[in-house]
Scaffold this active site. Structure first.
Site, PDB file in Angstrom:
ATOM      1  N   LYS A 306       0.895  -1.166   0.000  1.00  0.00           N
ATOM      2  CA  LYS A 306       0.000   0.000   0.000  1.00  0.00           C
ATOM      3  C   LYS A 306       0.927   1.208   0.000  1.00  0.00           C
ATOM      4  CE  LYS A 306      -3.364   2.438   2.965  1.00  0.00           C
ATOM      5  NZ  LYS A 306      -4.257   2.340   4.137  1.00  0.00           N
ATOM      6  N   GLU A 310      -3.374   7.327   2.076  1.00  0.00           N
ATOM      7  CA  GLU A 310      -3.692   7.574   3.483  1.00  0.00           C
ATOM      8  C   GLU A 310      -2.430   7.761   4.329  1.00  0.00           C
ATOM      9  OE1 GLU A 310      -6.398   4.293   4.427  1.00  0.00           O
ATOM     10  OE2 GLU A 310      -8.049   5.463   3.591  1.00  0.00           O
ATOM     11  N   ASP A 389     -14.696   2.737  -1.024  1.00  0.00           N
ATOM     12  CA  ASP A 389     -14.039   2.008   0.059  1.00  0.00           C
ATOM     13  C   ASP A 389     -15.022   1.102   0.794  1.00  0.00           C
ATOM     14  OD1 ASP A 389     -12.298   1.186   1.971  1.00  0.00           O
ATOM     15  OD2 ASP A 389     -12.045   3.120   2.964  1.00  0.00           O
ATOM     16  N   GLU A 411     -10.297  -7.046  -4.594  1.00  0.00           N
ATOM     17  CA  GLU A 411     -10.188  -7.074  -3.132  1.00  0.00           C
ATOM     18  C   GLU A 411     -11.585  -6.940  -2.539  1.00  0.00           C
ATOM     19  OE1 GLU A 411      -6.996  -4.690  -1.199  1.00  0.00           O
ATOM     20  OE2 GLU A 411      -8.510  -4.098   0.262  1.00  0.00           O
ATOM     21  N   GLU A 417     -16.119  -3.732   8.162  1.00  0.00           N
ATOM     22  CA  GLU A 417     -15.783  -2.376   8.592  1.00  0.00           C
ATOM     23  C   GLU A 417     -16.968  -1.418   8.492  1.00  0.00           C
ATOM     24  OE1 GLU A 417     -12.537  -0.638   6.443  1.00  0.00           O
ATOM     25  OE2 GLU A 417     -12.838   1.337   7.342  1.00  0.00           O
TER      26      GLU A 417
HETATM   27  C1  GCV Z   1      -5.716  -0.568   6.322  1.00  0.00           C
HETATM   28  C2  GCV Z   1     -10.031   1.956   4.742  1.00  0.00           C
HETATM   29  C3  GCV Z   1      -9.876   1.635   6.207  1.00  0.00           C
HETATM   30  C4  GCV Z   1      -8.434   1.654   6.646  1.00  0.00           C
HETATM   31  C5  GCV Z   1      -7.629   0.735   5.732  1.00  0.00           C
HETATM   32  C6  GCV Z   1      -7.788   1.244   4.304  1.00  0.00           C
HETATM   33  C7  GCV Z   1      -7.068   0.382   3.298  1.00  0.00           C
HETATM   34  O1  GCV Z   1      -9.798   3.308   4.523  1.00  0.00           O
HETATM   35  O2  GCV Z   1     -10.627   2.541   6.954  1.00  0.00           O
HETATM   36  O3  GCV Z   1      -8.370   1.232   7.969  1.00  0.00           O
HETATM   37  O4  GCV Z   1      -6.288   0.700   6.093  1.00  0.00           O
HETATM   38  O5  GCV Z   1      -9.152   1.219   3.966  1.00  0.00           O
HETATM   39  O6  GCV Z   1      -7.737  -0.426   2.679  1.00  0.00           O
HETATM   40  O7  GCV Z   1      -5.873   0.525   3.142  1.00  0.00           O
END
Ligand code: GCV
Length: 729
Positions: A306, A310, A389, A411, A417
Site C-alpha cells: 500500500k 492515506e 471504500d 479485493e 468495517e
Molecule cells: C488498512 C479503509 C480503512 C483503513 C484501511 C484502508 C485500506 O480506509 O478505513 O483502515 O487501512 O481502507 O484499505 O488501506
C-alpha cells in the site's frame, strides 16, 4: 425496495424432530469443519466407503490430507480409517497426484482437463479393487479434494459413484489480515491478532495453524499476515526467523505466507538514504532481502504494497510511478516465483470538497489505467471492488475493466468495517455476487476479468480482507463466519449461488435440521439489503461516522473534509453528480454500455441513484416513490426486519445448541435496538435537511431520544482500530 423476511415466519412450522434432542456446547472454534456425527440413517449411505486409506507419497501436504480424512470420517461416521501402503489388498480411498495415480493404474481413464489445484473425485478399479480416488496435479489439490469429499459426506451427498473434476476459477485466492505487530488489528472486530503479540510473532501459533486449516478447506492458497499499513520492521533481519515460524504452521495446509511491506523500508530499516525505486542501491536492497527470505522460507508467497495512500510512503516522493515502485520489488521476487500485489487504493485524502469536479472515485482508474502494460508479469494490481471504500453499496470499480495488459485481483472485505462490524448481521455474498456477475462490456463479467480469462493474463484472482482474531469463534458473531466461508467458495467458483453457499455453510455449521437451515439461510440472504436500508440507501454511501469509528450513524461526518466520501446533501437535494455531462466525469471511466446505465436519470437504477446523481428530495424514483419518502420508508422497513429476525431466531430454541443460540439472540436483539437508533437518527436528519414531512407521519414524532449506544454484546478490543481513525483526527 423489498420487504424483508416478513413472510418468513409464516413459512416456518415449529419442528421438534430428532435434531432437537441433544446438543453439546459449541464454541464455533471448529467453524464449518465440525464433522459432527451423522444420524444413523444418513450414515448408512456411507457403509460401503472403503475402510482403508492409501496415500501415494509421504509429502507433508498429503499427510495432512490423510489425517484430515481420518478425522472427518471418524467424526461423522464413527469409523477409524486404517492407513495402508502400496501394494494394498483391500478397497481403499486413494490420495495422490495424477502422475502417481497414472503410474499405479495406467489403464485408468484419468481426465486430461485438470489444471492448477483442481481435483478429480472418482470411483474406479485400481489393481482390481474398488477405490475412491482423490487426485490432482498438485498435492495441495489433493488436500482440496479431501475437503470436498468430507463436505459431501457432511451434506449427505453420494461419494461412491463420483466422477467429477473441480477447477478453481482463478490461480490466486488469498486473504489479507490487517494485523499490527503489537497484536491489535486494524478494522478487526474479533479480538487480538492470532499472529502477533507485543511486537513479535506469538510464541503459541496453534491458532495460526488452525486458521490455515480453515483457509485450505475452502481453497485459499496464500495469506498476508500483517497490516497493509505496514510496520517496516517486518522485513528486518531479526524478524525473519519469526516469520519462518508462521510459514511452518501454514505449510502443512498448502497456504503460502506473505507479508505487507512499506515502500520506505530500504531507508527506514535498510540504512540507505533513499527508497527511490529507480535507484540501483534500492533495487539491490530488495534483491538481497528477498533472496534472504527465500533462503529461509522457500515457499514464501510474496508481498502486498500500500503506497501513496492515506499517509503511506510512496513513489510519488521521488516523482516515480506505481509501476516503478511495483517493478523494483517484483523483479526481486521473480526468480523465486513470488507475487507482488500492488494495491490500487491510491488517492488524495486532502481533496478540496468545495470543488464540485473533485471525485475520489476517479482516483484508481486515473492513476492505474495509463500504466496498463507497464508492470512486470508477477505484479498483480489489487483493486477494491468499488471505487470508494467497501461501502454498503457501490458500483463496480471501472479499473477492473481498465487493465488489459496487467494482472489484477479483486479485493473484497470480509471483515465488516462499514457493514456493521460483526455486531450487525450482514451476509456479504449476495453483494459480491452482484459485483462478480456485473457485465463490464459485451458479456464480460468481473469474475472473468479478475481470473485473467478475458485478456489471457498469466495470473489473477481474489483477495479477501479477513481480520479474524483470537475470539474463539474467529469473527465474534457466529453468523459472520459465513462471509469467510463464502469468500473462499466464491473465489474457487464464482458461479455458485448465494443460496447454495449459505445452505452449505449453515448445514456444516449448525447441522441439517430443516427449520434451522431455512431460518438461518433466509435471515442471512436478506441481511445485506436490510443493513443497507437502515444505513445508506440509494447508493448514498454509508451514512456512518467516517471520521470516527465507521460504525455509528454520522451523516454530517463525510462532508466538509478532504476524505472524498461526500454525499453533498443540502436543503434542496442530495447525491454526487458523477455524470459526464454535468458532474465529475467518473461515469466516463466505464465502457459505453455501462455509461448508458449510469449517465442518465432515466436509466440509472434506484439503488445507485445518489452515487451518480444529485437530485432534489422530491425526485421520483423508478419505484414510484420520492427519494425522501423512500428514505423514510426504507429505514422503517429495515428496522422492522431486524425486529423480525429476533422473533424468527427465537423459534430455534432447542434446535441449536444453547451457547450459540443465546449468543446470536443477544446479538440480534442488540442489532434490533441499533437499527432503531439508525432509523431515527437518519430519518430525522433527512427531515431537518429537507423540511419535507413523512407522508406516513412517523418521522419527527419519535417519543424517545435515541442516541448511538455503547454495544451491549461481548465485543472485546473495541479500541483495536488504528490507522485511519488517527489519520482523520
Ligand atoms: C488498512 C479503509 C480503512 C483503513 C484501511 C484502508 C485500506 O480506509 O478505513 O483502515 O487501512 O481502507 O484499505 O488501506
Amino acid at each position: 425496495m423489498k420487504r424483508f423476511g416478513l413472510r418468513l415466519v409464516a413459512h416456518i412450522v415449529v419442528f421438534a424432530g430428532p435434531f432437537s434432542s441433544c446438543f453439546c456446547a459449541e464454541t464455533g472454534a471448529e467453524a464449518w469443519l465440525r464433522y459432527s456425527a451423522l444420524e444413523q440413517q444418513a450414515a448408512k449411505k456411507y457403509e460401503r466407503l472403503p475402510a482403508h486409506i492409501v496415500t501415494l507419497n509421504d509429502s507433508l501436504v498429503l499427510k495432512t490430507a490423510q489425517q484430515e480424512l481420518i478425522r472427518g470420517v471418524g467424526g461423522m461416521l464413527g469409523r477409524t480409517l486404517r492407513t495402508r501402503v502400496v501394494p494394498f489388498t483391500e478397497p481403499a480411498i486413494l490420495l495422490g497426484t495424477i502422475e502417481q495415480l497414472h503410474t499405479l493404474a495406467p489403464v485408468l481413464n484419468i481426465p486430461s482437463n485438470i489444471r492448477q489445484d483442481g481435483y478429480w473425485l472418482a470411483h474406479g478399479q485400481v489393481q482390481g479393487l474398488e477405490c475412491v480416488l482423490v487426485a490432482s496435479l498438485t498435492e495441495r489439490g489433493v488436500l482440496y479434494g479431501v475437503f470436498a469429499l468430507l463436505r459431501k459426506i457432511a451434506l449427505g451427498e453420494d461419494v461412491l459413484a463420483l466422477d467429477e473434476v473441480e477447477q478453481p476459477s482463478a490461480p490466486l485466492r488469498w486473504v489479507n489480515q490487517w494485523d499490527n505487530l503489537d497484536g491489535r488489528i486494524e478494522r478487526g472486530y474479533a479480538g487480538a491478532s492470532i499472529f502477533f503479540e507485543g511486537g513479535n510473532v506469538r510464541t503459541d501459533l496453534t491458532r495460526a495453524g488452525a486458521y490455515a486449516r480453515l483457509l485450505a478447506s475452502v481453497g485459499i492458497t496464500g495469506c498476508a499476515i500483517n497490516n497493509v499499513n505496514a510496520d517496516p520492521r517486518v522485513l528486518s533481519d531479526s524478524f525473519l526467523p519469526q516469520l519462518v515460524r508462521v510459514a511452518d504452521v501454514f505449510r502443512p495446509w498448502g497456504v503460502r505466507l506473505a507479508v505487507s511491506v512499506d515502500l520506505s523500508a530500504p531507508k527506514t530499516i535498510g540504512g540507505l538514504d533513499t527508497f527511490d525505486p529507480l535507484d540501483s542501491r534500492v533495487a539491490a536492497w530488495w534483491r538481497h532481502k528477498v533472496d534472504d527470505i527465500y533462503r529461509q522460507i522457500p515457499d514464501f508467497g510474496g508481498f502486498v504494497v500500500k503506497a501513496d495512500s492515506e499517509g503511506r510512503a510512496g513513489p510519488s516522493s521521488y516523482g516515480r510511478s506505481p509501476a516503478d515502485a511495483a517493478n523494483v520489488i517484483a523483479r526481486a521476487l521473480q526468480s523465486h516465483g513470488g507475487v507482488l500485489f500492488y494495491r490500487a487504493f491510491v488517492y488524495d485524502h486532502h481533496l478540496d470538497w468545495r470543488n464540485l469536479k473533485n471525485d475520489r472515485a476517479r482516483a484508481a482508474y486515473d492513476i492505474f489505467h495509463p500504466l496498463d502494460g507497464k508492470f512486470e508479469n508477477n505484479v498483480v494490481i489489487q483493486i477494491k471492488h468499488g471505487p470508494i471504500d467497501f461501502q454498503v453499496r457501490e458500483p463496480v470499480s471501472p479499473l477492473l475493466d481498465g487493465l488489459q495488459h496487467t494482472n489484477e485481483a479483486i479485493e473484497l472485505q470480509i471483515t465488516q468495517e462499514y457493514t456493521g462490524q460483526q455486531r450487525h448481521l450482514c451476509f456479504l455474498i449476495p453483494m459480491w455476487k452482484e459485483v462478480l456477475d456485473f457485465d463490464m462490456h459485451a458479456s464480460t463479467p468481473v469474475k472473468d476479468l479478475v481470473a485473467g480469462k478475458v485478456f489471457q493474463r498469466p495470473t489473477g484472482g481474489f483477495v479477501g480482507v479477513a481480520n479474524v482474531g483470537m475470539d474463539v469463534n474467529w469473527m465474534a458473531h457466529p453468523l459472520a463466519m459465513a462471509n469467510l466461508y463464502g469468500f473462499g467458495r466464491l473465489a474457487w467458483n464464482p458461479d455458485l449461488g448465494a443460496n447454495t453457499i449459505v445452505d452449505e455453510w449453515t448445514r456444516l455449521t449448525f447441522g441439517n435440521d430443516p427449520l434451522v437451515v431455512r431460518t438461518i439461510s433466509q435471515t442471512q440472504l436478506s441481511s445485506w439489503h436490510v443493513y443497507e436500508s437502515y444505513t445508506g440507501p440509494l447508493g448514498v454511501g454509508t451514512l456512518t461516522n467516517i471520521v470516527g469509528n465507521h460504525y455509528d450513524p454520522g451523516p454530517e461526518s463525510s462532508e466538509r473534509n478532504g476524505w472524498g466520501q461526500w454525499h453533498r446533501a443540502d436543503h434542496e437535494g442530495i447525491g454526487m453528480d458523477r455524470t459526464m455531462a454535468t458532474g465529475t466525469g467518473f461515469v466516463g471511466q466505464y465502457a459505453p454500455d455501462v455509461q448508458k446505465l449510469y449517465e442518465t436519470l432515466a436509466a440509472c437504477p434506484d439503488e445507485l441513484l445518489l452515487f451518480f446523481h444529485h437530485v432534489p428530495y422530491t425526485h421520483l424514483l423508478h419505484s414510484g416513490k420520492t427519494v425522501i419518502q423512500h428514505v423514510y420508508d426504507a429505514h422503517y422497513e429495515g428496522a422492522d426486519a431486524v425486529g423480525a429476525y429476533v422473533s424468527q431466531w427465537k423459534l430455534l430454541k432447542g434446535h441449536v445448541d444453547e451457547d450459540r443460540y443465546a449468543d446470536v439472540l443477544t446479538r440480534l436483539q442488540y442489532q434490533a435496538e441499533q437499527a432503531v437508533v439508525w432509523r431515527d437518527t437518519i430519518d430525522e436528519w433527512f427531515y431537518r435537511m429537507s423540511g419535507i414531512p413523512d407522508a406516513k407521519g412517523r418521522v419527527g414524532h419519535t417519543t424517545s431520544q435515541h442516541q448511538a449506544m455503547v454495544p451491549q454484546v461481548r465485543v472485546r478490543f473495541l479500541d483495536a482500530n488504528m490507522g485511519k481513525v488517527v489519520l482523520k483526527q
